[in-house]
Write a protein that holds these residues in place. Structure first.
Motif, PDB file in Angstrom:
ATOM      1  N   ARG A  87     -56.846 -24.657 -57.901  1.00  0.00           N
ATOM      2  CA  ARG A  87     -57.368 -25.386 -56.746  1.00  0.00           C
ATOM      3  C   ARG A  87     -57.058 -26.873 -56.876  1.00  0.00           C
ATOM      4  O   ARG A  87     -56.785 -27.545 -55.883  1.00  0.00           O
ATOM      5  N   LEU A  88     -57.096 -27.380 -58.110  1.00  0.00           N
ATOM      6  CA  LEU A  88     -56.776 -28.783 -58.340  1.00  0.00           C
ATOM      7  C   LEU A  88     -55.305 -29.033 -58.012  1.00  0.00           C
ATOM      8  O   LEU A  88     -54.958 -30.041 -57.396  1.00  0.00           O
ATOM      9  N   ALA A  89     -54.445 -28.105 -58.431  1.00  0.00           N
ATOM     10  CA  ALA A  89     -53.023 -28.217 -58.123  1.00  0.00           C
ATOM     11  C   ALA A  89     -52.814 -28.186 -56.607  1.00  0.00           C
ATOM     12  O   ALA A  89     -52.012 -28.959 -56.055  1.00  0.00           O
TER      13      ALA A  89
ATOM     14  N   PRO B 154     -48.511 -34.807 -50.365  1.00  0.00           N
ATOM     15  CA  PRO B 154     -47.393 -33.940 -49.964  1.00  0.00           C
ATOM     16  C   PRO B 154     -46.005 -34.522 -50.236  1.00  0.00           C
ATOM     17  O   PRO B 154     -45.074 -33.773 -50.552  1.00  0.00           O
ATOM     18  N   LYS B 155     -45.849 -35.831 -50.147  1.00  0.00           N
ATOM     19  CA  LYS B 155     -44.547 -36.456 -50.352  1.00  0.00           C
ATOM     20  C   LYS B 155     -44.237 -36.645 -51.842  1.00  0.00           C
ATOM     21  O   LYS B 155     -43.070 -36.620 -52.248  1.00  0.00           O
ATOM     22  N   LYS B 156     -45.267 -36.834 -52.650  1.00  0.00           N
ATOM     23  CA  LYS B 156     -45.080 -37.053 -54.081  1.00  0.00           C
ATOM     24  C   LYS B 156     -45.069 -35.757 -54.880  1.00  0.00           C
ATOM     25  O   LYS B 156     -44.525 -35.698 -55.980  1.00  0.00           O
ATOM     26  N   PHE B 157     -45.672 -34.726 -54.320  1.00  0.00           N
ATOM     27  CA  PHE B 157     -45.900 -33.506 -55.097  1.00  0.00           C
ATOM     28  C   PHE B 157     -44.614 -32.788 -55.480  1.00  0.00           C
ATOM     29  O   PHE B 157     -43.773 -32.465 -54.649  1.00  0.00           O
ATOM     30  N   ASN B 158     -44.479 -32.561 -56.784  1.00  0.00           N
ATOM     31  CA  ASN B 158     -43.429 -31.706 -57.345  1.00  0.00           C
ATOM     32  C   ASN B 158     -43.913 -31.288 -58.728  1.00  0.00           C
ATOM     33  O   ASN B 158     -45.016 -31.670 -59.149  1.00  0.00           O
ATOM     34  N   LEU B 159     -43.127 -30.544 -59.460  1.00  0.00           N
ATOM     35  CA  LEU B 159     -43.564 -30.041 -60.761  1.00  0.00           C
ATOM     36  C   LEU B 159     -43.826 -31.154 -61.770  1.00  0.00           C
ATOM     37  O   LEU B 159     -44.775 -31.089 -62.551  1.00  0.00           O
TER      38      LEU B 159
ATOM     39  N   LYS C  96     -47.394 -31.769 -63.503  1.00  0.00           N
ATOM     40  CA  LYS C  96     -47.492 -31.731 -64.961  1.00  0.00           C
ATOM     41  C   LYS C  96     -48.120 -32.999 -65.497  1.00  0.00           C
ATOM     42  O   LYS C  96     -48.948 -32.976 -66.421  1.00  0.00           O
ATOM     43  N   LYS C  97     -47.759 -34.129 -64.907  1.00  0.00           N
ATOM     44  CA  LYS C  97     -48.308 -35.406 -65.334  1.00  0.00           C
ATOM     45  C   LYS C  97     -49.806 -35.472 -65.033  1.00  0.00           C
ATOM     46  O   LYS C  97     -50.601 -35.923 -65.862  1.00  0.00           O
ATOM     47  N   LYS C  98     -50.175 -35.020 -63.841  1.00  0.00           N
ATOM     48  CA  LYS C  98     -51.580 -35.040 -63.432  1.00  0.00           C
ATOM     49  C   LYS C  98     -52.412 -34.110 -64.318  1.00  0.00           C
ATOM     50  O   LYS C  98     -53.494 -34.477 -64.788  1.00  0.00           O
ATOM     51  N   ILE C  99     -51.907 -32.893 -64.529  1.00  0.00           N
ATOM     52  CA  ILE C  99     -52.628 -31.902 -65.317  1.00  0.00           C
ATOM     53  C   ILE C  99     -52.763 -32.324 -66.775  1.00  0.00           C
ATOM     54  O   ILE C  99     -53.773 -32.072 -67.429  1.00  0.00           O
TER      55      ILE C  99
ATOM     56  N   ASN D 284     -46.892 -21.619 -65.251  1.00  0.00           N
ATOM     57  CA  ASN D 284     -46.561 -21.983 -66.630  1.00  0.00           C
ATOM     58  C   ASN D 284     -47.288 -23.256 -67.054  1.00  0.00           C
ATOM     59  O   ASN D 284     -47.773 -23.371 -68.184  1.00  0.00           O
ATOM     60  N   ILE D 285     -47.379 -24.218 -66.139  1.00  0.00           N
ATOM     61  CA  ILE D 285     -48.066 -25.476 -66.428  1.00  0.00           C
ATOM     62  C   ILE D 285     -49.553 -25.218 -66.666  1.00  0.00           C
ATOM     63  O   ILE D 285     -50.132 -25.677 -67.644  1.00  0.00           O
ATOM     64  N   VAL D 286     -50.144 -24.453 -65.761  1.00  0.00           N
ATOM     65  CA  VAL D 286     -51.576 -24.146 -65.868  1.00  0.00           C
ATOM     66  C   VAL D 286     -51.841 -23.225 -67.058  1.00  0.00           C
ATOM     67  O   VAL D 286     -52.858 -23.360 -67.751  1.00  0.00           O
ATOM     68  N   HIS D 287     -50.928 -22.301 -67.307  1.00  0.00           N
ATOM     69  CA  HIS D 287     -51.065 -21.350 -68.419  1.00  0.00           C
ATOM     70  C   HIS D 287     -51.237 -22.073 -69.753  1.00  0.00           C
ATOM     71  O   HIS D 287     -52.104 -21.718 -70.566  1.00  0.00           O
TER      72      HIS D 287
END
Length: 222
Positions: A43-45, A53-58, A62-65, A98-101
């Motif tokens: 949900r956070l992702a 929406p414009k900044k969001f990518n993997l 990953k940096k946020k998480i 994979n990031i969340v895992h």
């Protein structure tokens, strides 16, 4: 990754609004375990994707998480119907998973030293995240009961929300969770089934705590 030895690990899977989150929090507090609502990670992702929406990518995710604070999972915005729907979609992305895992595995097997173990709830915890958990539970409840619970929860945030809309959303979430190709929601053979439809939060907690206490007593603790 280094794994702590001789810690108590509890794995809980459930469909949306079955009461698993509340139960997991109570168990974590009772047994001094690190609690992680893994659904909140998705949900956070989803929240980040909707907000940026414009900044969001993997790389952004990953940096946020990587800077995640457990308190971030308590954001009221995360329980919105919009975020929940987006989370169900984004959780199908293998790269996001994979990031969340990695976050989940670290929390499950290497909780901070001040905790006696970990308690995670989600959709694939019992067989994908902590397959060797000391205790596995599958928490469920009648569809309409779950929809009513979520409706009451959302009503506090959005006075325009309707029960019929929430019921439809829960149905869609169930279909998505049970039928997705990657780590679908399912009950494993070694998971204890608990139906909370006619149980109070307290009664459900005491029922499961008794099961855990009895096994720990018989095994001389873990």
């Amino acid at each position: 990754m280094k794994k702590r030895e001789k810690i108590l690990k509890i794995a809980i899977d459930s469909p949306a609004a079955a009461g698993a989150g509340t139960l997991a929090k109570q168990l974590a507090k009772s047994f001094n375990l690190l609690y992680v609502d893994t659904g909140k990670l998705y949900r956070l992702a989803a929240y980040y994707r909707l907000k940026y929406p414009k900044k969001f990518n993997l790389s952004f995710l990953k940096k946020k998480i990587s800077r995640l604070n457990i308190n971030d999972l308590q954001k009221k915005e995360l329980i919105s119907d919009e975020v929940g729907t987006e989370a169900s979609i984004i959780s199908k992305n293998i790269n996001v998973r994979n990031i969340v895992h990695n976050i989940q595995i670290k929390a499950a097997y290497n909780p901070p030293s001040n905790y006696s173990g970990s308690c995670l709830d989600g959709r694939d915890i019992t067989y994908n995240i902590i397959p060797d958990a000391d205790f596995k539970f599958f928490i469920t409840a009648n569809l309409k009961v779950r929809a009513l619970r979520r409706f009451k929860e959302l009503k506090k945030l959005n006075t325009n929300i309707t029960y019929s809309k929430v019921l439809k959303s829960i149905k869609n979430r169930d279909y998505s969770d049970f039928n997705r190709k990657v780590a679908p929601l399912k009950k494993t053979k070694d998971s204890i089934l608990i139906n909370t439809s006619n149980l109070t939060k307290r009664a459900c907690f005491l029922k499961i705590k008794k099961l855990i206490d009895n096994k720990l007593k018989n095994n001389g603790n873990l």
